[in-house]
Design a protein around this motif. Structure first.
Motif, PDB file in Angstrom:
ATOM      1  N   LEU A 135       0.812  -1.087   0.068  1.00  0.00           N
ATOM      2  CA  LEU A 135       0.068   0.036  -0.049  1.00  0.00           C
ATOM      3  C   LEU A 135       0.746   1.302   0.090  1.00  0.00           C
ATOM      4  N   ALA A 136       1.873   1.306   1.051  1.00  0.00           N
ATOM      5  CA  ALA A 136       2.695   2.462   0.898  1.00  0.00           C
ATOM      6  C   ALA A 136       3.925   2.785   0.187  1.00  0.00           C
ATOM      7  N   SER A 137       4.282   1.482  -0.353  1.00  0.00           N
ATOM      8  CA  SER A 137       5.571   1.435  -1.205  1.00  0.00           C
ATOM      9  C   SER A 137       5.531   0.154  -1.861  1.00  0.00           C
ATOM     10  N   PRO A 138       4.784   0.368  -3.214  1.00  0.00           N
ATOM     11  CA  PRO A 138       4.378  -0.913  -3.737  1.00  0.00           C
ATOM     12  C   PRO A 138       5.835  -1.340  -4.465  1.00  0.00           C
ATOM     13  N   ALA A 139       6.443  -0.909  -4.832  1.00  0.00           N
ATOM     14  CA  ALA A 139       7.786  -1.236  -5.755  1.00  0.00           C
ATOM     15  C   ALA A 139       8.981  -1.774  -5.028  1.00  0.00           C
ATOM     16  N   GLU A 140       8.907  -1.686  -3.479  1.00  0.00           N
ATOM     17  CA  GLU A 140      10.058  -1.986  -2.666  1.00  0.00           C
ATOM     18  C   GLU A 140       9.802  -3.700  -2.356  1.00  0.00           C
ATOM     19  N   THR A 141      11.141  -4.388  -2.628  1.00  0.00           N
ATOM     20  CA  THR A 141      10.991  -5.836  -2.118  1.00  0.00           C
ATOM     21  C   THR A 141      12.024  -5.687  -0.735  1.00  0.00           C
ATOM     22  N   ASN A 142      12.178  -7.097  -0.569  1.00  0.00           N
ATOM     23  CA  ASN A 142      12.703  -7.326   0.831  1.00  0.00           C
ATOM     24  C   ASN A 142      14.226  -6.736   0.941  1.00  0.00           C
ATOM     25  N   ILE A 143      14.760  -6.820  -0.484  1.00  0.00           N
ATOM     26  CA  ILE A 143      16.185  -6.190  -0.639  1.00  0.00           C
ATOM     27  C   ILE A 143      16.114  -4.664  -0.857  1.00  0.00           C
ATOM     28  N   LYS A 144      16.626  -3.979   0.237  1.00  0.00           N
ATOM     29  CA  LYS A 144      16.595  -2.568  -0.230  1.00  0.00           C
ATOM     30  C   LYS A 144      17.765  -2.199  -1.537  1.00  0.00           C
ATOM     31  N   GLY A 145      16.870  -1.396  -2.476  1.00  0.00           N
ATOM     32  CA  GLY A 145      17.770  -1.017  -3.511  1.00  0.00           C
ATOM     33  C   GLY A 145      17.105  -2.036  -4.660  1.00  0.00           C
ATOM     34  N   VAL A 146      16.537  -3.016  -4.396  1.00  0.00           N
ATOM     35  CA  VAL A 146      15.873  -3.655  -5.396  1.00  0.00           C
ATOM     36  C   VAL A 146      14.226  -3.637  -5.595  1.00  0.00           C
ATOM     37  N   PHE A 147      13.728  -3.200  -6.730  1.00  0.00           N
ATOM     38  CA  PHE A 147      12.584  -2.942  -6.520  1.00  0.00           C
ATOM     39  C   PHE A 147      11.713  -3.648  -7.974  1.00  0.00           C
ATOM     40  N   VAL A 148      10.483  -3.885  -7.659  1.00  0.00           N
ATOM     41  CA  VAL A 148       9.549  -4.660  -8.485  1.00  0.00           C
ATOM     42  C   VAL A 148       8.663  -3.821  -9.398  1.00  0.00           C
ATOM     43  N   ALA A 149       8.616  -4.280 -10.751  1.00  0.00           N
ATOM     44  CA  ALA A 149       7.807  -3.320 -11.748  1.00  0.00           C
ATOM     45  C   ALA A 149       7.065  -4.267 -12.464  1.00  0.00           C
ATOM     46  N   GLY A 150       5.673  -3.924 -12.833  1.00  0.00           N
ATOM     47  CA  GLY A 150       4.581  -4.592 -13.518  1.00  0.00           C
ATOM     48  C   GLY A 150       4.138  -5.845 -13.015  1.00  0.00           C
ATOM     49  N   THR A 151       4.012  -6.786 -14.051  1.00  0.00           N
ATOM     50  CA  THR A 151       3.359  -8.177 -13.674  1.00  0.00           C
ATOM     51  C   THR A 151       4.237  -9.143 -12.866  1.00  0.00           C
TER      52      THR A 151
END
Lengths: 92, 432
Positions: free
Chosen positions: B388-404
């Motif tokens: 909800l607050a930060s949908p692109a953040e993953t468990n690894i700081k600096g790694v983000f997720v985009a799209g499907t």
């Protein structure tokens, strides 16, 4: 080994054998292509007519015929009176 | 290969060059960050570049995708590796990731190829064209598809007979069989995972007869038949080349079905099926199109109106669950189904059946992240730390997720998700 530009396939041929399945596939396509083109030399034909003449499954005839259209050997002709099946002819 | 390791530095590494990965890379590059965009396929553009039109606007998909892909390809801030895979990513410290990327040989010097297609004409080999979902053949020397980016030939070495016909005709002598895989060691400040989704394989539901009955297609096969760069001259049955008259869609094939391991809604199948039904009625005006559904989920902007438009055009909607599909001798298909509204078992005959296959997670990124593992959610999509607050953040700081890669979504949502991922990546990069 010195490799001449434009003849580099010889370099890879030394290092790698072409699998039998690839050679068989080429032979099969060449045979089917020849049969379809020879059949169409007599005039337009439908997939059903080609299937009967070549003794191949209809779906295979569709695949190869559409491939021959894609590469400019065959073109689509008229559709039948029921608007169901097209006939196909050699590209002039 | 180890002797030829190449190294390079980028601000961000984007894994996957579909519409989400491409959008994220473009956002980053437009803001002055250098990006390496890695795509395992021979062209960027993902699945969207292969679509006919998009819902609910019925805009041409290629007309939207092609300019975007062109902008990505020409951007001086973006380096693109196609035919390449990220083998591993290790986080060394904050704002420092080390990645190993393997670039497979294309056997064509990209900068020298003019896309003249003479090699394609000369090549004697024909194999199934994966970009046309095997409906037609392609050569072993080929340009993946007409709007591929880069529009450069490639050699399918697994099916090549090494006859040399392509080399003989190439006017620029750009075909080079001495090419080998290249290993790159990349340093990047942030990583975006945009590995997309997989489509459900309907062979897992044998009662639908896919693979056995040639006139049972997947929705992607129909999508290709409806595209301007289609495999046939019009919509045809692959089984016998007949122009179909009665066409059925089976929704929720591999979605909302725990028995095949995918209990969730794929979010796009209802609308792409309704889109295809409308396109079919445009290209085959006499056709009778029926959509068998459990529930129609027209939840997005303009979706309900799009659904009503399809009904107005004459598309039949039957609330029914398909039990079994069988084939008649003439290639027609009998659908046995439960009419949910009438609570009756019924049968209906169709010329062609399209299975509206669902969206499955792509777990390709699972093995890439070493030392600190990338976490996935219970459905195997890339886990979002705070959806909800930060949908692109993953468990690894600096790694983000985009799209499907993070879950089923349509194209506008993928673009929005890519925007979020690139914004969060930029914030992370600026903080260093």
């Amino acid at each position: 080994m010195e490799v001449e530009k434009g003849k580099t396939h010889k370099y890879l041929r030394e290092k790698r054998e072409v699998p039998e399945t690839v050679k068989e596939n080429l032979k099969h396509f060449t045979r089917v292509k020849k049969s379809i083109l020879e059949s169409l030399r007599d005039g337009e034909m439908t997939i059903d007519q080609l299937t009967q003449k070549l003794g191949m499954p209809k779906s295979e005839v569709v695949f190869f015929l559409m491939t021959l259209i894609k590469y400019g050997f065959v073109e689509t002709g008229q559709i039948d009176d029921m608007d169901e099946y097209y006939s196909y002819k050699l590209k002039q | 290969m180890a002797e030829n390791i190449k190294t390079a530095n980028y601000d961000a590494l984007v894994i996957g060059a579909g519409i989400a990965g491409g959008e994220a890379a473009l956002n980053l590059a437009n803001n002055g960050f250098s990006v390496l965009l890695v795509e395992k396929d021979l062209s960027i553009g993902g699945k969207m570049i292969l679509l006919s039109k998009v819902f609910p606007t019925l805009d041409c998909a290629a007309c939207i995708t092609t300019p975007k892909m062109s902008e990505i390809s020409r951007h001086h801030g973006i380096t693109i590796f196609t035919g390449s895979e990220v083998q591993k990513v290790v986080k060394k410290s904050e704002n420092s990731f080390e990645a190993v990327v393997i670039k497979q040989p294309r056997y064509v010097v990209e900068d020298d190829c003019t896309a003249c297609q003479l090699c394609e004409q000369a090549c004697p080999v024909v194999v199934k064209d994966q970009y046309q979902y095997n409906l037609v053949g392609r050569k072993a020397a080929f340009i993946p598809f007409s709007i591929a980016s880069p529009r450069v030939a490639a050699i399918d070495i697994e099916n090549c007979t090494l006859c040399g016909a392509c080399e003989k005709v190439c006017p620029t002598k750009c075909i080079d069989f001495t090419m080998e895989a290249e290993e790159y060691h990349i340093t990047a400040g942030a990583v975006i995972v945009a590995t997309g989704f997989r489509l459900f394989d309907p062979l897992k539901i044998p009662r639908y007869g896919y693979g056995q009955y040639k006139n049972v297609l997947t929705s992607m096969e129909m999508e290709r038949q409806l595209a301007p760069t289609r495999p046939f001259n019009t919509v045809l049955r692959p089984g016998d080349g007949k122009v179909p008259d009665k066409i059925a869609y089976v929704l929720c094939t591999g979605s909302r079905d725990a028995t095949v391991g995918n209990p969730i809604c794929s979010q796009i199948c209802c609308m792409y099926s309704i889109k295809q039904a409308q396109l079919l009625m445009g290209s085959l005006p006499m056709a009778d199109v029926t959509i068998y559904y459990i529930n129609i989920r027209s939840f997005g902007k303009g979706f309900e109106e799009f659904y009503e438009q399809a009904k107005g055009m004459g598309v039949n909607f039957i609330k029914g669950k398909i039990g079994k599909i069988t084939e008649k001798e003439n290639g027609n298909l009998i659908l046995r189904y439960e009419d949910i509204n009438e609570n009756k078992l019924k049968e209906s005959e169709h010329d062609m059946v399209v299975l509206s296959v669902g969206v499955l997670p792509n777990t390709d990124a699972a093995g890439i992240f070493r030392e600190q593992k990338l976490e996935f959610d219970h459905l195997n999509f890339v886990g979002q730390k705070d959806p909800l607050a930060s949908p692109a953040e993953t468990n690894i700081k600096g790694v983000f997720v985009a799209g499907t890669a993070s879950g089923p979504m349509d194209i506008p949502d993928s673009i929005l998700s890519a925007g979020a991922a690139s914004s969060e990546a930029m914030r992370y990069l600026i903080r260093k």
